[in-house]
Structure formats: structure tokens, C-alpha cells
Motif scaffolding. Structure first.
Motif, mmCIF file in Angstrom:
data_model
loop_
_atom_site.group_PDB
_atom_site.id
_atom_site.type_symbol
_atom_site.label_atom_id
_atom_site.label_comp_id
_atom_site.label_asym_id
_atom_site.label_seq_id
_atom_site.Cartn_x
_atom_site.Cartn_y
_atom_site.Cartn_z
ATOM 1 N N TYR A 108 0.807 -1.058 0.316
ATOM 2 C CA TYR A 108 -0.477 -0.065 -0.030
ATOM 3 C C TYR A 108 0.813 1.715 0.034
ATOM 4 O O TYR A 108 1.054 1.437 1.327
ATOM 5 C CB TYR A 108 -0.597 0.439 1.046
ATOM 6 C CG TYR A 108 -2.047 1.691 1.200
ATOM 7 C CD1 TYR A 108 -2.695 1.853 -0.220
ATOM 8 C CD2 TYR A 108 -1.297 2.162 1.666
ATOM 9 C CE1 TYR A 108 -3.712 2.460 -0.122
ATOM 10 C CE2 TYR A 108 -2.769 3.817 0.972
ATOM 11 C CZ TYR A 108 -3.473 3.467 0.679
ATOM 12 O OH TYR A 108 -4.371 4.610 -0.070
ATOM 13 N N GLY A 196 10.707 6.467 -0.674
ATOM 14 C CA GLY A 196 10.500 7.551 -0.368
ATOM 15 C C GLY A 196 10.488 7.569 0.974
ATOM 16 O O GLY A 196 9.463 6.516 1.284
ATOM 17 N N ASP B 79 16.585 2.635 8.061
ATOM 18 C CA ASP B 79 16.951 2.661 6.174
ATOM 19 C C ASP B 79 15.729 2.925 6.168
ATOM 20 O O ASP B 79 14.862 3.441 4.956
ATOM 21 C CB ASP B 79 17.435 1.952 5.720
ATOM 22 C CG ASP B 79 19.197 2.162 6.437
ATOM 23 O OD1 ASP B 79 19.950 3.484 6.124
ATOM 24 O OD2 ASP B 79 19.917 1.001 6.067
ATOM 25 N N LEU B 80 14.383 2.332 6.573
ATOM 26 C CA LEU B 80 13.089 2.077 5.923
ATOM 27 C C LEU B 80 12.259 1.508 7.966
ATOM 28 O O LEU B 80 12.795 0.489 8.324
ATOM 29 C CB LEU B 80 12.955 0.532 5.644
ATOM 30 C CG LEU B 80 12.627 0.352 4.250
ATOM 31 C CD1 LEU B 80 11.974 1.459 3.467
ATOM 32 C CD2 LEU B 80 13.146 -1.080 3.295
ATOM 33 N N SER B 97 4.168 6.913 11.683
ATOM 34 C CA SER B 97 5.228 6.990 10.832
ATOM 35 C C SER B 97 5.147 8.433 9.954
ATOM 36 O O SER B 97 6.384 8.859 9.336
ATOM 37 C CB SER B 97 5.984 6.507 10.383
ATOM 38 O OG SER B 97 6.004 4.955 10.760
ATOM 39 N N MET B 98 3.862 8.880 10.297
ATOM 40 C CA MET B 98 4.181 10.853 9.421
ATOM 41 C C MET B 98 4.691 10.856 9.652
ATOM 42 O O MET B 98 6.018 11.543 8.476
ATOM 43 C CB MET B 98 2.255 10.651 8.729
ATOM 44 C CG MET B 98 2.416 11.783 7.976
ATOM 45 S SD MET B 98 0.940 12.865 7.894
ATOM 46 C CE MET B 98 0.753 11.816 7.263
ATOM 47 N N GLN B 99 5.661 11.764 10.881
ATOM 48 C CA GLN B 99 6.601 12.562 11.109
ATOM 49 C C GLN B 99 7.824 12.065 11.377
ATOM 50 O O GLN B 99 8.832 12.650 11.505
ATOM 51 C CB GLN B 99 6.057 13.075 12.607
ATOM 52 C CG GLN B 99 4.837 13.822 12.293
ATOM 53 C CD GLN B 99 4.030 14.880 11.453
ATOM 54 O OE1 GLN B 99 4.914 15.168 10.325
ATOM 55 N NE2 GLN B 99 2.413 15.007 10.811
ATOM 56 N N ASP B 101 10.325 10.725 9.506
ATOM 57 C CA ASP B 101 11.046 11.334 8.385
ATOM 58 C C ASP B 101 11.976 9.937 8.278
ATOM 59 O O ASP B 101 12.742 10.256 7.958
ATOM 60 C CB ASP B 101 12.211 12.211 8.856
ATOM 61 C CG ASP B 101 13.223 12.463 7.775
ATOM 62 O OD1 ASP B 101 12.561 13.028 6.867
ATOM 63 O OD2 ASP B 101 14.591 13.217 8.005
ATOM 64 N N VAL B 102 11.558 8.572 8.183
ATOM 65 C CA VAL B 102 12.102 7.535 7.596
ATOM 66 C C VAL B 102 11.650 7.002 5.955
ATOM 67 O O VAL B 102 10.086 7.297 6.762
ATOM 68 C CB VAL B 102 12.217 6.439 8.909
ATOM 69 C CG1 VAL B 102 12.758 5.527 8.262
ATOM 70 C CG2 VAL B 102 13.150 7.270 9.830
ATOM 71 N N PRO B 103 12.241 6.339 5.022
ATOM 72 C CA PRO B 103 11.532 6.177 4.230
ATOM 73 C C PRO B 103 10.215 4.546 4.742
ATOM 74 O O PRO B 103 10.334 3.647 5.547
ATOM 75 C CB PRO B 103 12.650 5.712 3.154
ATOM 76 C CG PRO B 103 13.784 6.379 3.411
ATOM 77 C CD PRO B 103 13.671 6.521 4.832
ATOM 78 N N TYR B 104 9.199 4.718 3.879
ATOM 79 C CA TYR B 104 7.923 3.735 4.548
ATOM 80 C C TYR B 104 7.821 2.660 3.657
ATOM 81 O O TYR B 104 7.047 3.996 2.289
ATOM 82 C CB TYR B 104 6.919 5.007 4.659
ATOM 83 C CG TYR B 104 5.673 4.273 5.833
ATOM 84 C CD1 TYR B 104 5.376 3.672 6.762
ATOM 85 C CD2 TYR B 104 4.795 4.522 4.647
ATOM 86 C CE1 TYR B 104 4.786 2.700 6.813
ATOM 87 C CE2 TYR B 104 3.696 3.819 4.726
ATOM 88 C CZ TYR B 104 3.613 3.120 6.138
ATOM 89 O OH TYR B 104 2.189 3.014 6.569
ATOM 90 N N LEU B 105 7.778 2.292 3.734
ATOM 91 C CA LEU B 105 6.744 1.260 2.577
ATOM 92 C C LEU B 105 5.494 0.531 3.225
ATOM 93 O O LEU B 105 5.692 -0.709 4.364
ATOM 94 C CB LEU B 105 7.924 -0.373 2.421
ATOM 95 C CG LEU B 105 8.461 0.383 1.598
ATOM 96 C CD1 LEU B 105 9.741 -1.053 0.830
ATOM 97 C CD2 LEU B 105 8.570 1.294 0.085
ATOM 98 N N GLY B 106 4.187 0.763 3.238
ATOM 99 C CA GLY B 106 3.081 0.039 3.532
ATOM 100 C C GLY B 106 2.711 -1.409 2.956
ATOM 101 O O GLY B 106 2.842 -1.330 1.959
ATOM 102 N N ALA B 130 18.735 -2.614 3.224
ATOM 103 C CA ALA B 130 19.007 -2.284 4.206
ATOM 104 C C ALA B 130 20.363 -2.031 5.245
ATOM 105 O O ALA B 130 20.773 -3.530 4.939
ATOM 106 C CB ALA B 130 17.514 -1.161 4.403
#
Lengths: 344, 344
Positions: A108, A196, B79-80, B97-99, B101-106, B130
Motif C-alpha cells: 500500500y 521515499g 533505513d526503512l 510514521s508520518m512525521q 522522516d524514515v522511508p516508508y513502505l506500507g 537496508a
């Protein structure tokens, strides 16, 4: 293996190949400027199904089936499917792959899902976790509209900054690079990826996704260019998907303030998909928009040698109807992959 | 790198380590048999927030913050982030995790999301994509109940096969194994992973998830044991999360038909979480259930040497309220990781 360059860019020493790809779109998308360059245009957006959700699932299934066929592959050749969409619980994607008997990882990333799947897939292939996998994403105007905005029959007015959720799906089959063996001439390979961060700048208007996503695209593209020590002109095309007209303008402005002129090589999937007379306001959006524009026209242009080096930067807006109703801000996210046509 | 064993099992030659982990749960979960072994028990399931969705997000944030603190780490060390939950568009996770500042994969794997994150995370670390990452998952009874079933105030009757969505979150920080350097005594390492297929056997009852998920757990565990040439007794504990009492019985029966007796080492996170007098019917469920039971009691038991070799097989039911209302079948999915305590 994967190597880290600069701050966050990942480089693949045996670059995964894009074996085959396909795009399936709805009637309106088929009537747009890119219409002739998709693999499948639905004569009817219902796709012969009883609901819009099933129609979306059928569209994604069509893109997957076509991508496999074009590569002379069957589902048995896949180690993994990475797929996602905008529907609650990613309904379109799990229904599309439910009977496929292939390991499945639901993704997602809102409208950035195709880029997320390609970036993640490339890492898995480069690390030996899969030999061949498929990344897919879809969206459908009718399933999205009734879930995110208003009942279809209500006929609500759309704001000028609103984007039009594309009825579209894209799928790409990726394969691991061969050890000690370079890519063959004309192969499309994924050389780099960048995951990102969510970037949140206080946007709360669900009808202005472009503004919510542009700062994330700015963060990802600035970082990628800096990490690679590259200029925009080092690429034939840098495409975001899908900021639309409003977000694309903001991205260009933000980069210009840093002395980076993206405009000579820049496009946006949302701006490309619909023609001016198609009443799509700020342009196309939805997971399927960038997925189909990449897996149709853009990769075709790469095969034809018109684009040799492409940055595909998928953008998404992290929000839900519930989070917006509860006054939470909308964060943008942008995942990127660098795709090259190898050889002369 | 990652090596493929047998049909589908992945083996990591430099096994990623679990650096730290934490579990945060609600009041009812804290009052259950495992209550004393979670890092945080909410005095109030609202978590000081104005909505149940924000409460869930706050619970996941608490698990993430605690896991980082226990490891002496900050978000900058990551890293993620790989995270997911049951809410539409995975609201609980992206807000948590919005604030950051780490790359995010839902990630969306329904209740298997924690296992999906761990398996995927281990592959990314083993492949060099990573150096350190975090996997997290959450659920909240109140946000899930009103989204999937009835308004909370309605007080609908629950069937005997229904499971109780846990108010819980778990988070684990994983780090890449060091080249040419084995794990230190007492380190927890992920040695193997297996990505599950969706298995659909015609179940359409959203109040009987255990039955929908058990065939997927059977598929994954049979394949894992066959690929490793292992017997159940080669592990100290094989835990599914979360089939509940009904699904656990079906799994044991299916394996028994193949001559495999899982019972001496078998547990299920959904069956462990609540006591008999807690009125949870068939047991706990929700992404947070298996995430918290793993990241609390089970990994603590591994540190204490009570469990040396664990199979964590997260199970999920691929459905949405819309897909169920439209009469679509519910598929199960089950991703597994093998976790070992290294050394004497």
C-alpha cells in the motif's frame, strides 16, 4: 547485491530486467492522447462484472495476464506477486491474484504503489530472494469515487485542483540479472531505486492531492540527483506519477529554487493521460494511472529507443476518507526507480 | 544473499538479527494471561486520542518508540519502516510514521502483516538494500469493529466462531548480519523466510476467519517443513498468528492427515492472548495480535532461552467488508519466518 550510494539511493550490481509489461485501461483513458499505446482498452468500464470493485480487479487481472502472455510466461514462472490499489484492504489486487497460486505480498503506497512494487521487487531480485516476480497496480474511477468522495449518481461538482482517478492497471514482470553476464542489447533494466519518506506540509484538502504530493517528489528527486551526482539532462525523461498539472508546477518551482531545472526532461503521468478536452481538471491520478502510463507508452518508448534512461518517480498521498474527516494532514510519498535501455 | 531451499523456502547466509522489539496492548489484553509480559499496557484504550483510529496509531507509535528505546536507537538509525494494519488505506500505520522522516513502505497482509514485514525485511537486509529497518503492525478492537462489523454502540451478538480483534501493536528492529562474522551468543536471528500463497477454500463467512486461514497455514507449514527436511520436533515452538481455537483445530487436523503431528510444539497467538473467562469466543485476531504476542512474550522467551528455535507463521484473511458483501470468497494467507537464538 544492492549497494548504497550517497544518502539513500540503492544501486543494483546485477541489474534486474523488465521481462515484459502490459497496460489495460478504461474507455475514457483509451480515448485520450495515449489511447493507442495501451495493450487493452475496455469497451465498457464494467469489464463484464457486477460491481465496480470486481471490474477493477478484472482490469488488473487483464494487465497481469497480458504481461505474462507477452513474455511467453505463465503464473508458474513467478516466485512472487507484489500488488496494490486504492480500495479498502486492497480488494482489487487480492481478488485479481486470489486463484493464482503464487506467493503474494500486498503493497500500500497509495498512487505510488507501482513504483513501490518495482523498487521493492528489484531489491528482492538483486538479493536473491526471487528469480522472477510481478509488480502490479490498479485503480478504477467508479470504485474510487464512491469510496473516497461521493456516490456516483450524486453528480458532485469537482474543484479545479481535483484529479480524475484513472480506470487503469499496469503490470510488469521482473527477472534477476544473471551473474557475470551483462544485460543484452535492448534489455530494459532497473539500475537504481530509492524508497521515499512521507513528507507532510500541512495540506488537508483531499481535492488537492498534487499539492500534498509535490514536496515528497521534490525530496525524492533532489536526493536521487544528488546521490547520483547527476543533472536532469543526464536522463531522457524524468516522470512523476501522478502529480497532475497543479502538483507538477509546484515540483518544478521547488526544484528551480535549488537551481535545478527539471523542465526539459520532465513529464507527469497524470498530465499525460488525459487530453485537454476530457474534463479531467488537474489531470489523472490513482495507482493505475502511473502503472499504465509506465507499462504502456513509456516502456514502449524505451524499447523503441526514444527513451534510453528514465526516472520513474511514483507519487502517492497518504490519507484515508476517515483520516481526512478527522482533520489529519495528508502526507505525500514518492518512490523512484531508474530504468535504462542497455546496449547501443 | 538469499538462497532458495526446496520449493519456496528462503535461507539467509548472513542471518539478519532482531536488535530490539516491543509490544503495546490495550486494557483487556493487559488483563489476559500474557498481560505482564508486554512492554506497555494502556490504562485506557483511547490512548488520549479523539478517535479510535488515532488511538490505534498512537498504540503503534508507542510500540515503535519503545522498540527503538530498548535498542538504544533513534529513528535516524533506520533505513526503512515496513508497517501495516487492518484499517482502510492502513491509516493506523501511515499516521504512526508520518512525521518520522524514515522511508516508508506500507504493507497489507491482513493479520499476517507482521510476518510479512519480518520476512520481507529479512530479505532486504540480506540483500544489502537496508542496514537496519523496523517492521510494525497494529490493530484496535474499536477501530476494526466499527469498520468491519457494526457500530460499537449497537452491541451486536458475536458468533461462537468469531474472533476478538486485539487492541495491540508490535514492532521489531532488524539489522543486517555482519559479513564473515557469526551472530553473537544470545542474538536472535532470522534464518529462513517463506512467502505465502493465497489459499481459498470457499469460505465466505466473515465471522469464521479461522476456517478461512487454516488451509493457508497448512500450505505454508507443510512446505516449510518439507523444504527444510524438518519435523515439528526440530523446533521448540511453531506458532501461528492468529487462527484462534477454531482455525488451530483445523490446521492440526489437516496436518495429521499427512502424518504430521504439530501438537507437541504448537501454539497460536490468538489462542494465547485471552483467557477463557475473557469472552473472546474463538480467540484473538487482528494484525496487532500476532505482532504483540511475538514482540512481547515469545521473543522474551527466546532471550530467556526457553525457546531456541521458533517458527512464526502469521496468518491473514484476505477480504474486505465490500468483497464479503459482494459474495466474494475469503482467502487465507500465511507468511513464515524461522527465528533462532544463536549460541549455547
Amino acid at each position: 547485491m544492492t549497494e548504497r550510494i550517497g544518502q539513500r539511493t540503492l544501486r543494483f550490481d546485477q541489474a534486474p530486467r523488465i521481462l515484459s509489461h502490459a497496460a489495460a485501461v478504461g474507455k475514457k483513458e483509451g480515448a485520450g492522447p495515449l489511447g493507442a499505446r495501451f495493450d487493452f482498452v475496455a469497451p465498457d468500464d464494467r469489464m463484464g462484472q457486477k460491481s465496480w470493485e470486481l471490474a477493477e480487479s478484472e482490469l488488473q487481472k487483464t494487465a497481469i495476464r497480458t504481461a505474462l502472455q507477452k513474455g511467453g510466461l505463465s503464473r508458474d514462472d513467478l516466485d512472487l506477486v507484489l500488488a496494490g490499489d486504492l480500495l479498502n484492504q486492497c480488494t482489487g489486487s487480492f481478488l485479481a491474484s486470489m486463484q493464482s497460486d503464487v506467493p503474494y505480498l500486498g503493497q500500500y503506497g497509495a498512487c505510488s504503489t507501482m513504483a513501490q512494487g518495482l523498487a521493492l521487487g528489484a531489491c528482492l531480485l538483486a538479493g536473491g530472494a526471487a528469480r522472477r516476480l510481478l509488480a502490479a497496480a490498479s485503480s478504477h474511477f467508479c470504485s474510487a469515487e464512491r469510496q473516497y468522495r461521493f456516490p456516483l449518481a450524486y453528480g458532485g461538482q469537482r474543484t479545479p485542483t481535483a484529479q480524475w482517478t484513472a480506470t487503469a492497471a499496469g503490470a510488469a514482470v521482473l527477472a534477476a540479472g544473471q551473474p557475470g553476464q551483462g544485460a543484452a542489447d535492448g534489455d530494459l533494466i532497473i539500475t537504481h531505486a530509492l524508497f521515499g519518506k512521507m513528507v507532510e506540509m500541512g495540506v488537508t484538502d483531499a481535492n488537492n492531492m498534487g499539492a500534498a504530493m509535490a514536496p515528497a517528489a521534490y525530496d525524492t528527486l533532489s536526493t536521487l540527483l544528488a546521490d547520483l551526482g547527476a543533472q536532469p539532462r543526464d536522463f531522457d525523461c524524468i516522470v512523476t506519477g501522478d502529480l497532475g498539472h497543479v502538483g507538477a508546477d509546484i515540483l518544478l518551482t521547488l526544484l528551480r529554487e535549488d537551481g535545478i531545472d527539471l523542465s526539459p526532461v520532465y513529464s507527469d503521468c497524470g498530465s499525460l493521460l488525459f487530453g485537454e478536452k476530457q474534463d479531467a481538471h488537474a489531470g489523472g491520478s490513482g495507482c493505475g494511472c502511473s502503472a499504465a502510463v509506465l507499462c504502456g507508452p513509456l516502456l514502449r518508448d524505451m524499447h523503441a529507443g526514444k527513451i534510453r534512461r528514465l526516472v520513474f518517480a511514483g507519487t502517492g498521498a497518504m490519507m484515508s476518507p476517515t483520516s481526512v474527516q478527522q482533520g489529519q494532514p495528508i502526507a505525500g510519498i514518492c518512490h523512484a526507480v531508474v530504468i535504462e535501455r542497455s546496449g547501443a
